[in-house]
Design a protein around this motif. Structure first.
Motif, PDB file in Angstrom:
ATOM      1  N   LEU A  38      -2.340  -1.028  -8.638  1.00 56.93           N
ATOM      2  CA  LEU A  38      -2.705   0.843  -9.037  1.00 56.93           C
ATOM      3  C   LEU A  38      -2.118   1.563  -9.701  1.00 56.93           C
ATOM      4  CD1 LEU A  38      -5.579  -1.041  -8.810  1.00 56.93           C
ATOM      5  CD2 LEU A  38      -6.514   0.374  -7.268  1.00 56.93           C
ATOM      6  N   GLY A  39      -1.813   2.528 -10.060  1.00 57.41           N
ATOM      7  CA  GLY A  39      -0.974   3.616  -9.936  1.00 57.41           C
ATOM      8  C   GLY A  39      -1.289   4.629 -10.496  1.00 57.41           C
TER       9      GLY A  39
ATOM     10  N   PHE B  76     -13.531  -0.148  -7.565  1.00 55.10           N
ATOM     11  CA  PHE B  76     -12.624   0.862  -7.473  1.00 55.10           C
ATOM     12  C   PHE B  76     -11.623   0.207  -8.691  1.00 55.10           C
ATOM     13  CE2 PHE B  76      -9.023   3.853  -6.424  1.00 55.10           C
ATOM     14  CZ  PHE B  76      -9.713   5.149  -6.483  1.00 55.10           C
TER      15      PHE B  76
ATOM     16  N   GLU C 107       2.016  14.094 -12.381  1.00 53.55           N
ATOM     17  CA  GLU C 107       1.087  13.904 -11.397  1.00 53.55           C
ATOM     18  C   GLU C 107       1.646  15.191 -10.397  1.00 53.55           C
ATOM     19  OE1 GLU C 107       1.294  10.106  -9.125  1.00 53.55           O
ATOM     20  OE2 GLU C 107      -1.136  10.229  -8.455  1.00 53.55           O
TER      21      GLU C 107
ATOM     22  N   SER D 195       0.921  -1.265   0.173  1.00 53.21           N
ATOM     23  CA  SER D 195      -0.077   0.430  -0.042  1.00 53.21           C
ATOM     24  C   SER D 195       0.663   1.320   0.146  1.00 53.21           C
ATOM     25  CB  SER D 195      -0.597  -0.363   0.826  1.00 53.21           C
ATOM     26  OG  SER D 195      -0.866   0.024   2.066  1.00 53.21           O
TER      27      SER D 195
ATOM     28  N   LYS E 118       2.560  -5.035   3.068  1.00 52.48           N
ATOM     29  CA  LYS E 118       3.244  -4.275   3.250  1.00 52.48           C
ATOM     30  C   LYS E 118       2.840  -2.835   3.010  1.00 52.48           C
ATOM     31  CE  LYS E 118       6.378  -2.221   1.077  1.00 52.48           C
ATOM     32  NZ  LYS E 118       6.192  -0.141   2.092  1.00 52.48           N
TER      33      LYS E 118
ATOM     34  N   CYS F 263      -5.780  10.041  -5.184  1.00 51.71           N
ATOM     35  CA  CYS F 263      -5.898   9.364  -6.278  1.00 51.71           C
ATOM     36  C   CYS F 263      -6.461   9.706  -7.176  1.00 51.71           C
ATOM     37  CB  CYS F 263      -5.210   7.791  -6.744  1.00 51.71           C
ATOM     38  SG  CYS F 263      -6.177   7.174  -6.246  1.00 51.71           S
TER      39      CYS F 263
ATOM     40  N   PHE G 253      -1.114  -4.349  -5.442  1.00 49.97           N
ATOM     41  CA  PHE G 253      -0.746  -2.968  -5.298  1.00 49.97           C
ATOM     42  C   PHE G 253      -1.485  -1.612  -5.333  1.00 49.97           C
ATOM     43  CE2 PHE G 253       2.300   0.101  -6.785  1.00 49.97           C
ATOM     44  CZ  PHE G 253       3.367   0.443  -6.233  1.00 49.97           C
ATOM     45  N   VAL G 254      -1.268  -0.233  -5.065  1.00 48.08           N
ATOM     46  CA  VAL G 254      -1.022   0.757  -4.587  1.00 48.08           C
ATOM     47  C   VAL G 254      -0.119   1.457  -4.459  1.00 48.08           C
ATOM     48  CG1 VAL G 254      -3.057   2.249  -3.863  1.00 48.08           C
ATOM     49  CG2 VAL G 254      -3.302  -0.259  -4.244  1.00 48.08           C
ATOM     50  N   GLY G 255      -0.472   2.349  -5.437  1.00 46.51           N
ATOM     51  CA  GLY G 255       0.963   3.767  -5.660  1.00 46.51           C
ATOM     52  C   GLY G 255       1.085   4.019  -6.395  1.00 46.51           C
ATOM     53  N   SER G 256       2.481   4.794  -7.446  1.00 47.30           N
ATOM     54  CA  SER G 256       2.720   5.690  -8.048  1.00 47.30           C
ATOM     55  C   SER G 256       3.150   4.895  -9.567  1.00 47.30           C
ATOM     56  CB  SER G 256       4.337   5.981  -8.029  1.00 47.30           C
ATOM     57  OG  SER G 256       5.170   5.133  -7.659  1.00 47.30           O
TER      58      SER G 256
ATOM     59  N   GLU H  53       6.414   2.520   3.772  1.00 43.96           N
ATOM     60  CA  GLU H  53       7.092   2.969   5.127  1.00 43.96           C
ATOM     61  C   GLU H  53       7.128   4.553   5.714  1.00 43.96           C
ATOM     62  OE1 GLU H  53       8.035   2.856   1.996  1.00 43.96           O
ATOM     63  OE2 GLU H  53       9.352   3.312   1.050  1.00 43.96           O
TER      64      GLU H  53
ATOM     65  N   PHE I 246       1.318   5.664   0.847  1.00 46.36           N
ATOM     66  CA  PHE I 246       1.152   6.848   1.864  1.00 46.36           C
ATOM     67  C   PHE I 246      -0.314   7.647   1.963  1.00 46.36           C
ATOM     68  CE2 PHE I 246       2.568  10.134  -1.234  1.00 46.36           C
ATOM     69  CZ  PHE I 246       1.942  11.528  -0.283  1.00 46.36           C
TER      70      PHE I 246
HETATM   71  P1  NAD Z   1       4.821   4.714  -4.258  1.00 46.36           P
HETATM   72  O1  NAD Z   1       4.612   4.060  -6.063  1.00 46.36           O
HETATM   73  O2  NAD Z   1       6.363   5.308  -3.816  1.00 46.36           O
HETATM   74  O3  NAD Z   1       4.725   3.944  -2.958  1.00 46.36           O
HETATM   75  C1  NAD Z   1       3.498   2.510  -3.486  1.00 46.36           C
HETATM   76  C2  NAD Z   1       4.230   1.340  -2.386  1.00 46.36           C
HETATM   77  O4  NAD Z   1       5.450   1.169  -3.180  1.00 46.36           O
HETATM   78  C3  NAD Z   1       4.682   1.344  -0.760  1.00 46.36           C
HETATM   79  O5  NAD Z   1       4.828   0.685  -0.497  1.00 46.36           O
HETATM   80  C4  NAD Z   1       6.163   1.224  -0.873  1.00 46.36           C
HETATM   81  O6  NAD Z   1       7.376   1.090   0.133  1.00 46.36           O
HETATM   82  C5  NAD Z   1       6.737   0.999  -2.641  1.00 46.36           C
HETATM   83  N1  NAD Z   1       8.123   0.999  -3.331  1.00 46.36           N
HETATM   84  C6  NAD Z   1       8.199   2.315  -3.654  1.00 46.36           C
HETATM   85  N2  NAD Z   1       9.283   3.040  -4.262  1.00 46.36           N
HETATM   86  C7  NAD Z   1       9.852   1.880  -4.909  1.00 46.36           C
HETATM   87  C8  NAD Z   1      10.753   0.808  -5.862  1.00 46.36           C
HETATM   88  N3  NAD Z   1      10.943   0.901  -6.598  1.00 46.36           N
HETATM   89  N4  NAD Z   1      10.392  -0.431  -6.178  1.00 46.36           N
HETATM   90  C9  NAD Z   1       8.913  -1.418  -5.136  1.00 46.36           C
HETATM   91  N5  NAD Z   1       8.728  -1.009  -3.822  1.00 46.36           N
HETATM   92  C10 NAD Z   1       8.496   0.379  -4.594  1.00 46.36           C
HETATM   93  O7  NAD Z   1       3.503   5.519  -4.067  1.00 46.36           O
HETATM   94  P2  NAD Z   1       3.282   6.693  -2.465  1.00 46.36           P
HETATM   95  O8  NAD Z   1       3.891   7.566  -3.156  1.00 46.36           O
HETATM   96  O9  NAD Z   1       3.722   6.145  -1.191  1.00 46.36           O
HETATM   97  O10 NAD Z   1       1.456   6.871  -3.031  1.00 46.36           O
HETATM   98  C11 NAD Z   1       1.699   7.951  -4.087  1.00 46.36           C
HETATM   99  C12 NAD Z   1       0.796   7.310  -5.222  1.00 46.36           C
HETATM  100  O11 NAD Z   1       0.257   5.899  -5.165  1.00 46.36           O
HETATM  101  C13 NAD Z   1       0.474   8.062  -6.228  1.00 46.36           C
HETATM  102  O12 NAD Z   1       1.010   8.181  -7.231  1.00 46.36           O
HETATM  103  C14 NAD Z   1      -1.092   8.092  -6.511  1.00 46.36           C
HETATM  104  O13 NAD Z   1      -1.588   8.311  -7.325  1.00 46.36           O
HETATM  105  C15 NAD Z   1      -1.103   6.480  -6.024  1.00 46.36           C
HETATM  106  N6  NAD Z   1      -2.242   6.058  -5.040  1.00 46.36           N
HETATM  107  C16 NAD Z   1      -3.307   5.093  -6.469  1.00 46.36           C
HETATM  108  C17 NAD Z   1      -4.332   4.986  -6.106  1.00 46.36           C
HETATM  109  C18 NAD Z   1      -5.480   4.063  -6.821  1.00 46.36           C
HETATM  110  O14 NAD Z   1      -6.368   3.464  -6.514  1.00 46.36           O
HETATM  111  N7  NAD Z   1      -5.107   3.855  -8.521  1.00 46.36           N
HETATM  112  C19 NAD Z   1      -4.547   5.470  -4.474  1.00 46.36           C
HETATM  113  C20 NAD Z   1      -3.909   5.659  -4.079  1.00 46.36           C
HETATM  114  C21 NAD Z   1      -2.775   6.344  -4.134  1.00 46.36           C
END
Ligand code: NAD
Length: 531
Positions: free
Chosen positions: A294-295, A489, A422, A194, A220, A328, A270-273, A223, A196
Motif C-alpha cells: 500500500l502506497g 481496506f 502528497e 509498517s 519491521k 493516508c 508493506f504500508v508506506g509511501s 524506525e 510511522f
Molecule cells: P515510508 O515509505 O518512508 O516508510 C515505510 C516503511 O518503509 C518504513 O518501515 C521504512 O523503514 C521503510 N523504508 C523507508 N525507505 C525505504 C527504502 N528506500 N527502501 C526500503 N524500505 C524503506 O513511509 P512513512 O513516511 O513511514 O509513512 C507515510 C507514508 O505511508 C505516506 O505516504 C502515507 O500515505 C503512507 N501510508 C499509506 C497507507 C495506505 O493504506 N495506503 C496507510 C498508512 C500510510
C-alpha cells in the motif's frame, strides 16, 4: 548512523520475560512491574513506562550492539529510545526462529490459534490508556486520536478471532465415493513492514490475521515509531503466543531489502509511501514472493453547492487536520464545485478554532514540518491564496516539538504541486470548478487512488461520484471513508500494488494457500477417468 548515549540507559528485568529498559530522562519513568494496572487510568503522560526498541528474536530481546538511531518524540523533541538498525543478519536469525516455531503453530487448529487473540484483544482493552499514551508520545497525535487507533486495533482482532466462523472449508462428493475438498493452509514465514503514522493500528491490519491463519510473522516497524511494536510483542506473549511466532526486527532500507530477498520468507505486506511501495513490490515479487504494497495518497473531496453546510465544513476540516493530516485517508484536495463559498467560509471558522498542542497533534519530525511549510510557501508564491496559515506554529512549553497549524489554501490550480503531490500535513488545497464533470476530471487525473468523497444532499449526484471516482474507498458525506471491519481496506492506482486488499476477507486469501485433496474410500467402486 551511530550508537551514542545522550541518556543513561540501564537494563533491568521486567515482570515479563523480556528484558526492558528504564531511561531516567526526559520522562519520569516507573517500573512496569511496580504499576498496578488500574493506575494507568490516572497516570500522567510523564509517568509512562517506555518499552525500549530492541530486536525481538525467538522470544528474546537483543542487546543494542551496532548501528542505531535516536527515537525522538515529535511532541517536544525529547529522546525516547535508541532503535537498532538491523540488516540481513537479524532477518536471517528471525527467519530461522520462525521456521522452527512454524511446525507447532501451523499444526494447531484455527479454533486453538484464535484463543490467543481473544486474550490479546482483552489485554489491549486493559492497557488502553498506556498504549494510547505510547502512541501519543512516539507519534505525536492527540490522545483522542491515539485512543481511536487502539480501538481500531481491537476491532481488527475481533475480525481475526472470527475466522473460524468465516473459513469453513469446502467439501463435495464429486463422483460416487470420491470427495474433493479445499482447505486453507498457511504460507509459512511472512513479513509485515509498517509506516510511522499508525504505530499500533497498521501492524494490526496484518499481524493478527496472518498469525491466526497459521503463519509466523516478522514485523519491521517504522524506525521512527518502534516502541508500540515492542509493547504489542509483550502483550502477545502475555496472551500466550509461543516464541518465534511473532518477532520484531528493527531498521530501515537494509532490513526491508533483506525481508524481500530472504528465500525463507513467503509473503511480504508493506504500508508506506508510493515510492517505497513500488520498490518493495518489485523486489519481493522478483524473488517470487506474494506481495501487497500500500502506497501514498492524494484524496479528493468533491463539495457540491447543495451540501449540508455545518456537516460538510466540519467533516472536511476534520479529515484534513485529524492526525495532523498524516493519514493516508486524509482530505488533501477539496474540489469546490460552483458556488460553495458559504461552506468555505464555515471551514475557515472551523480551522481557526483548532489549537496545535490541544486538539491538533504534531507532525512527525522537523523535516516533515519543513517540507509541509515549503509546500504552503510555494503555493502562495505561485498565486494561490492562503485562507488559514499554519506555518510557524509553536506550542508553549513544547518549543522542541514539530507543529503545523491547519492550513487552507484557495484558488489552487490542478498543475500546482500542492494539488498533485502528497503533502502529508494538515493542509487542504481548494481547486474550484464550474461543473461536477470538471471536478471528476481533477480527481481522475491523480496518480493516486486511495480515497475520494462527495458532499451533497442529492443521491443521484452522489451516485455519479461513486461510479466515476478513480479511488478504492469512496465516502458519501464522510470525510475519512475507512471501511470498518469486516470490509477490506485498500486503494487503487499508485496507492496500492498487488492483488486484493490488506484487511478483511482479502487478507484470508493473501495469507493462505489452498490445498485441494481428493479422497476415495470405496475400493469396490470401478476405476474411472479421475481415479
Ligand atoms: P515510508 O515509505 O518512508 O516508510 C515505510 C516503511 O518503509 C518504513 O518501515 C521504512 O523503514 C521503510 N523504508 C523507508 N525507505 C525505504 C527504502 N528506500 N527502501 C526500503 N524500505 C524503506 O513511509 P512513512 O513516511 O513511514 O509513512 C507515510 C507514508 O505511508 C505516506 O505516504 C502515507 O500515505 C503512507 N501510508 C499509506 C497507507 C495506505 O493504506 N495506503 C496507510 C498508512 C500510510
Amino acid at each position: 548512523m551511530l550508537i551514542y548515549s545522550r541518556l543513561a540507559v540501564s537494563p533491568r528485568q521486567s515482570p515479563l520475560r523480556f528484558s526492558s529498559f528504564v531511561i531516567t530522562c526526559p520522562f519520569k519513568i516507573l517500573n512496569r512491574g511496580e504499576i498496578p494496572p488500574n493506575l494507568y487510568k490516572t497516570m500522567t503522560i510523564a509517568e509512562l513506562t517506555l518499552p525500549q526498541a530492541r530486536h525481538l528474536i525467538a522470544g528474546k530481546t537483543l542487546e543494542l550492539n551496532g548501528p542505531a538511531l535516536e527515537v525522538i518524540s515529535p511532541i517536544d523533541g525529547q529522546l525516547l529510545s535508541m532503535v537498532p538498525m538491523g540488516g540481513m543478519n537479524e532477518v536471517d536469525m528471525a527467519v530461522a526462529a520462525a521456521k522452527k516455531a512454524f511446525t507447532a503453530w501451523s499444526a494447531k487448529t484455527l479454533k486453538e490459534r484464535v484463543q490467543i487473540f481473544f486474550r490479546y484483544r482483552q489485554l489491549l482493552e486493559t492497557h488502553m490508556e498506556e498504549l494510547t499514551r505510547l502512541v501519543h508520545i512516539e507519534n505525536g497525535k492527540t490522545m483522542d486520536e491515539a485512543r481511536a487507533e487502539i480501538e481500531k486495533s481491537m476491532e481488527l482482532c475481533e475480525f481475526a478471532v472470527s475466522m473460524p466462523q468465516i473459513i469453513v472449508n469446502e467439501v463435495q462428493e464429486v463422483s460416487r465415493g470420491v470427495e474433493a475438498r479445499i482447505e486453507k493452509k498457511p504460507l509459512g514465514v511472512v513479513a509485515c513492514i509498517s509506516p510511522f503514522n499508525f504505530p499500533n493500528m497498521v501492524p494490526h491490519w496484518t499481524v493478527p490475521n496472518a498469525i491466526v491463519l497459521g503463519n509466523c510473522v516478522i514485523l519491521k516497524p517504522s524506525e521512527v515509531v518502534p516502541l508500540s511494536a515492542m509493547r504489542m510483542a509483550e502483550l502477545l506473549t502475555e496472551a500466550g503466543l509461543p516464541d518465534g511466532v511473532f518477532q520484531v526486527v528493527h531498521g530501515g532500507k537494509d532490513v526491508v531489502e533483506a525481508l524481500c530477498d530472504h528465500p525463507g520468507i513467503q509473503a511480504v505486506s508493506f504500508v508506506g509511501s508510493t515510492a517505497v511501495a513500488k520498490l518493495v513490490y518489485i523486489r519481493a515479487t522478483s524473488t517470487l514472493k506474494r506481495c501487497v504494497a500500500l502506497g501514498g495518497a492524494k484524496n479528493h473531496l468533491l463539495v457540491l453547492p447543495d451540501a449540508h453546510v455545518e456537516m460538510t465544513a466540519s467533516n472536511v476540516v476534520a479529515s484534513m487536520s485529524g492526525c495532523a493530516g498524516q493519514r493516508c485517508m486524509a482530505a488533501s484536495v477539496m474540489v469546490a464545485v460552483d458556488q460553495v463559498q458559504h461552506i468555505i467560509d464555515r471551514m475557515v471558522d472551523e480551522a481557526k478554532a483548532i489549537v496545535p498542542g490541544k486538539n491538533l497533534g504534531s507532525v512527525i519530525s522537523a523535516a516533515a514540518k519543513e517540507r509541509i511549510e515549503r509546500y504552503i510557501t510555494e503555493a502562495e508564491q505561485t498565486g494561490a491564496k492562503i485562507l488559514v496559515d499554519g506555518r510557524g506554529a509553536t506550542v508553549p512549553g513544547k518549543e522542541g516539538g514539530f507543529y503545523v497549524g491547519p492550513t487552507i489554501i484557495d484558488y489552487v490550480t490542478p498543475d500546482m504541486a500542492v494539488a498533485k503531490e502528497e503533502i502529508f500535513g494538515p493542509v487542504i488545497s481548494i481547486v474550484r470548478t464550474k461543473t461536477l464533470d470538471e471536478a471528476l476530471e481533477v480527481e481522475n487525473s491523480s496518480n493516486y487512488g486511495n480515497a475520494a468523497a462527495v458532499f451533497t444532499q442529492s443521491g443521484s449526484m452522489a451516485k455519479v461520484v461513486m461510479e466515476r471516482a478513480s479511488a478504492g474507498m469512496i465516502g458519501v458525506n464522510i470525510g475519512v471513508p475507512v471501511p470498518r471491519e469486516p470490509f477490506s481496506f485498500g486503494g487503487w492506482n499508485d496507492s496500492k500494488f498487488g492483488m486484493g486488499d490488506i484487511t478483511g476477507k482479502s487478507s484470508i486469501e493473501f495469507w493462505t494457500q489452498n490445498k485441494k485433496t481428493s479422497t476415495k474410500w470405496n475400493p469396490e467402486a470401478r476405476t474411472n477417468w479421475m481415479s
